[in-house]
Design an enzyme around this catalytic site. Structure first.
Site: not given
Length: 285
Positions: A77, A224
């Site tokens: 992430c 993201c």
């Protein structure tokens, strides 16, 4: 019956992509699929896109483990990496930090006030590394489409692994499909045995792309980081983008570059601290 010890957490976000962070270096944190879903629930829990658990590492400053709000553990992430790096800068009184993840070993540097630069490593383009369930010699474009066979709405995406699998449709209109509707279908497509993050990418200039992302296991997201990295890597490979570009997401901008010396993706973006708290009793067990 002995009561569970209070479990502190920190809430953070990167461009609106938000996280609940637990430090298991100081106090054990048992994370399960059900517990992750309960904590991430925005109605009855703390609410977040991902949960982060920090653990000791023999090779880095910290090991970062990541659960999405559906409750399953994922490899990488990018936005969370920046948040954890900024925490480490303050903790260590330093301007560099190393973070070990299932998606790879990452090195971060302070990029300014609440800005963090992360070396996200080299992208992987081989079909087995992404991974895909079928062999494709050229992953710059694969045979996948949405809509009628003779008039597909989106088609021929690029695929790349940047610590996790990404599928990128190059479009002229970001509203050409309802990503909230087609995202789940594409995420779970049989071509992606580990599921995939789905991105619509509109190239505005050779140094600017605007994107929308359906994040694997989390849904539509304001930002993201790994999707931005994937777009940068695939766009540069396709010669659509120069070596440096701004990637605009619903939550804001990230600065991306492909380092000439080794092809690594370099990401710079902001970090926001929201609040510190203690896990409520109904979520503590």
């Amino acid at each position: 019956m002995q009561e569970a010890s209070p479990l502190p957490f920190r809430k953070m976000n990167g461009l609106g992509n938000d996280f609940v962070v637990f430090d298991a270096r100081r106090q054990p944190v048992a994370m399960t699929e059900a517990r992750a879903r309960a904590i991430a629930d925005r109605r009855t829990g703390i609410g977040c896109d991902q949960l982060i658990v920090l653990e000791p590492s023999k090779t880095a400053d910290v090991t970062m483990r990541i659960w999405n709000n559906e409750g399953f553990e994922v490899e990488s992430c990018g936005n969370a990496t920046r948040c954890i790096a900024d925490m480490l800068f303050e903790e260590k009184h330093a301007t560099t930090a190393t973070i070990d993840t299932k998606g790879g070993f990452l090195v971060a540097e302070k990029g300014g006030e609440r800005l963090v630069t992360v070396d996200m490593g080299a992208p992987r383009f081989d079909w087995q590394d992404i991974p895909l369930s079928e062999k494709f010699h050229d992953t710059r474009y694969i045979d996948l489409f949405v809509g009628p066979v003779d008039r597909p709405l989106i088609q021929s995406p690029s695929v790349v692994n940047v610590g996790n699998p990404h599928c990128i449709f190059w479009v002229k209109d970001l509203d050409v499909v309802d990503l909230a509707r087609v995202g789940p279908m594409l995420e779970h497509h049989p071509l992606f045995p580990q599921r995939a993050n789905i991105t619509l990418a509109r190239v505005d200039a050779r140094d600017h792309v605007t994107i929308k992302v359906w994040e694997r296991g989390a849904g539509l997201t304001k930002a993201c980081g790994t999707a931005a990295c994937a777009v940068m890597a695939a766009g540069f490979r396709l010669k659509r983008l120069d070596r440096e570009a701004t990637i605009t997401l619903p939550g804001g901008d990230l600065s991306l570059a492909i380092r000439e010396s080794d092809g690594h993706i370099i990401m710079t973006g902001p970090v926001t601290y929201e609040f510190d708290g203690v896990l409520p009793a109904h979520l503590a067990v």
